[in-house]
Design a protein around this motif. Sequence first.
Motif, mmCIF file in Angstrom:
data_model
loop_
_atom_site.group_PDB
_atom_site.id
_atom_site.type_symbol
_atom_site.label_atom_id
_atom_site.label_comp_id
_atom_site.label_asym_id
_atom_site.label_seq_id
_atom_site.Cartn_x
_atom_site.Cartn_y
_atom_site.Cartn_z
ATOM 1 N N HIS A 70 35.075 37.323 41.302
ATOM 2 C CA HIS A 70 34.598 38.474 41.984
ATOM 3 C C HIS A 70 32.789 38.516 42.425
ATOM 4 O O HIS A 70 32.343 39.557 42.506
ATOM 5 C CB HIS A 70 33.788 39.335 40.708
ATOM 6 C CG HIS A 70 32.579 38.720 39.597
ATOM 7 N ND1 HIS A 70 33.006 37.379 38.815
ATOM 8 C CD2 HIS A 70 31.313 39.538 39.315
ATOM 9 C CE1 HIS A 70 31.601 37.372 38.473
ATOM 10 N NE2 HIS A 70 30.982 38.241 38.283
ATOM 11 N N ALA A 71 32.576 36.893 43.005
ATOM 12 C CA ALA A 71 31.201 37.476 43.478
ATOM 13 C C ALA A 71 30.748 35.660 43.517
ATOM 14 O O ALA A 71 31.568 34.306 43.870
ATOM 15 C CB ALA A 71 29.923 36.832 42.287
ATOM 16 N N ILE A 72 30.161 35.601 45.087
ATOM 17 C CA ILE A 72 30.455 34.395 45.649
ATOM 18 C C ILE A 72 28.854 33.756 46.025
ATOM 19 O O ILE A 72 27.799 34.767 46.827
ATOM 20 C CB ILE A 72 30.910 35.049 47.060
ATOM 21 C CG1 ILE A 72 32.997 34.334 46.835
ATOM 22 C CG2 ILE A 72 30.739 32.633 49.030
ATOM 23 C CD1 ILE A 72 33.265 34.208 47.944
ATOM 24 N N GLY A 73 28.264 32.552 46.652
ATOM 25 C CA GLY A 73 26.916 32.715 46.687
ATOM 26 C C GLY A 73 26.722 31.211 47.809
ATOM 27 O O GLY A 73 28.080 31.014 47.808
ATOM 28 N N GLY A 95 39.124 38.195 37.604
ATOM 29 C CA GLY A 95 40.069 37.710 38.574
ATOM 30 C C GLY A 95 41.174 38.728 39.647
ATOM 31 O O GLY A 95 41.890 38.410 40.347
ATOM 32 N N GLU A 96 41.809 39.673 38.570
ATOM 33 C CA GLU A 96 42.696 40.131 38.841
ATOM 34 C C GLU A 96 42.460 41.040 40.293
ATOM 35 O O GLU A 96 41.259 42.244 39.435
ATOM 36 C CB GLU A 96 42.927 40.990 37.582
ATOM 37 C CG GLU A 96 44.737 41.591 38.238
ATOM 38 C CD GLU A 96 44.462 42.685 37.023
ATOM 39 O OE1 GLU A 96 45.568 43.519 37.277
ATOM 40 O OE2 GLU A 96 44.077 42.385 35.695
ATOM 41 N N GLY A 97 42.791 41.070 41.311
ATOM 42 C CA GLY A 97 43.173 41.985 42.024
ATOM 43 C C GLY A 97 41.718 41.037 43.354
ATOM 44 O O GLY A 97 41.373 41.525 44.343
ATOM 45 N N PHE A 98 41.199 39.565 42.875
ATOM 46 C CA PHE A 98 40.776 39.081 44.174
ATOM 47 C C PHE A 98 41.137 38.183 44.586
ATOM 48 O O PHE A 98 42.157 37.334 43.482
ATOM 49 C CB PHE A 98 39.412 38.501 42.885
ATOM 50 C CG PHE A 98 38.670 40.055 42.873
ATOM 51 C CD1 PHE A 98 37.282 40.112 43.368
ATOM 52 C CD2 PHE A 98 38.676 40.409 41.723
ATOM 53 C CE1 PHE A 98 36.363 40.877 42.834
ATOM 54 C CE2 PHE A 98 38.089 41.336 41.637
ATOM 55 C CZ PHE A 98 36.934 42.188 41.970
ATOM 56 N N GLU A 99 40.983 37.853 45.684
ATOM 57 C CA GLU A 99 41.636 36.588 45.870
ATOM 58 C C GLU A 99 40.636 35.692 47.138
ATOM 59 O O GLU A 99 40.189 36.007 47.938
ATOM 60 C CB GLU A 99 43.170 36.811 46.838
ATOM 61 C CG GLU A 99 43.539 35.694 47.595
ATOM 62 C CD GLU A 99 44.994 35.840 48.958
ATOM 63 O OE1 GLU A 99 45.336 34.797 49.619
ATOM 64 O OE2 GLU A 99 45.141 37.310 48.638
ATOM 65 N N SER A 100 40.626 34.176 46.275
ATOM 66 C CA SER A 100 38.827 33.779 47.264
ATOM 67 C C SER A 100 39.981 32.922 48.180
ATOM 68 O O SER A 100 40.974 32.224 48.279
ATOM 69 C CB SER A 100 38.758 32.478 46.316
ATOM 70 O OG SER A 100 37.985 31.823 47.134
ATOM 71 N N THR A 116 39.260 38.493 49.203
ATOM 72 C CA THR A 116 40.484 39.714 49.529
ATOM 73 C C THR A 116 40.601 40.939 48.555
ATOM 74 O O THR A 116 40.307 40.139 47.341
ATOM 75 C CB THR A 116 41.431 39.254 50.169
ATOM 76 O OG1 THR A 116 42.315 38.889 51.685
ATOM 77 C CG2 THR A 116 42.541 40.807 50.146
ATOM 78 N N VAL A 117 40.204 42.169 48.613
ATOM 79 C CA VAL A 117 39.710 42.346 47.595
ATOM 80 C C VAL A 117 41.158 43.910 47.560
ATOM 81 O O VAL A 117 41.223 44.177 48.170
ATOM 82 C CB VAL A 117 38.372 43.019 46.964
ATOM 83 C CG1 VAL A 117 38.163 43.556 45.604
ATOM 84 C CG2 VAL A 117 37.281 41.784 47.214
ATOM 85 N N ASP A 118 41.391 43.955 45.857
ATOM 86 C CA ASP A 118 41.875 45.334 45.451
ATOM 87 C C ASP A 118 40.956 46.139 45.218
ATOM 88 O O ASP A 118 40.980 46.563 44.028
ATOM 89 C CB ASP A 118 43.105 44.834 44.962
ATOM 90 C CG ASP A 118 44.319 46.381 44.797
ATOM 91 O OD1 ASP A 118 43.785 47.559 45.201
ATOM 92 O OD2 ASP A 118 45.405 46.131 44.380
#
Length: 167
Positions: A70-73, A95-100, A116-118
């Motif tokens: 859900h977060a990236i630095g 992590g459900e709904g998130f693809e890194s 990519t986020v749902d």
Amino acid sequence: MLKKLFGRKEVDPTVTLKAPLTGKLVPLEQVPDPVFSQKMMGDGIAIEPSNGEVVSPLSGEVIQVFPTKHAIGIKAPNGLEVLIHVGLETVSMNGEGFESHVQEGAKVKAGDILLTVDFDKVKEKAKSSITPIILTNSDQIDSMNVIAPETVEKGITDVVIVTVKGS
């Protein structure tokens, strides 16, 4: 002179951040979460997203991908550190709904896809889809100017100009 002898490049202290999402700009003070609205993590902006692709707002190195995605630095060559926190209270989604699309240590350019986020799932399971973009090492920042219009396009719209101290 020593920098020239050893071939060290000068690093520009100023970075212009691009919008990491397409959507509507939201002043950080209006984010419905005190951690962000009161700038406890640092200054920045937020975006109410209109689609599910999150791109890098600057060129640099991915220094953190949270296990829940859900977060990236990202850290710029001049030392600026930027956190993209997708949605509010999204850590509980595990992590459900998130693809890194990146890993820690990856070199990225502005506009490279990170996640990519749902957002339908985010709206269903989290407090909000509003995404804060935070400058986490504010003690190193000389100046920050928000230049974004009300609506922004990922990877295209310039949103913030930041100058770091002594780089």
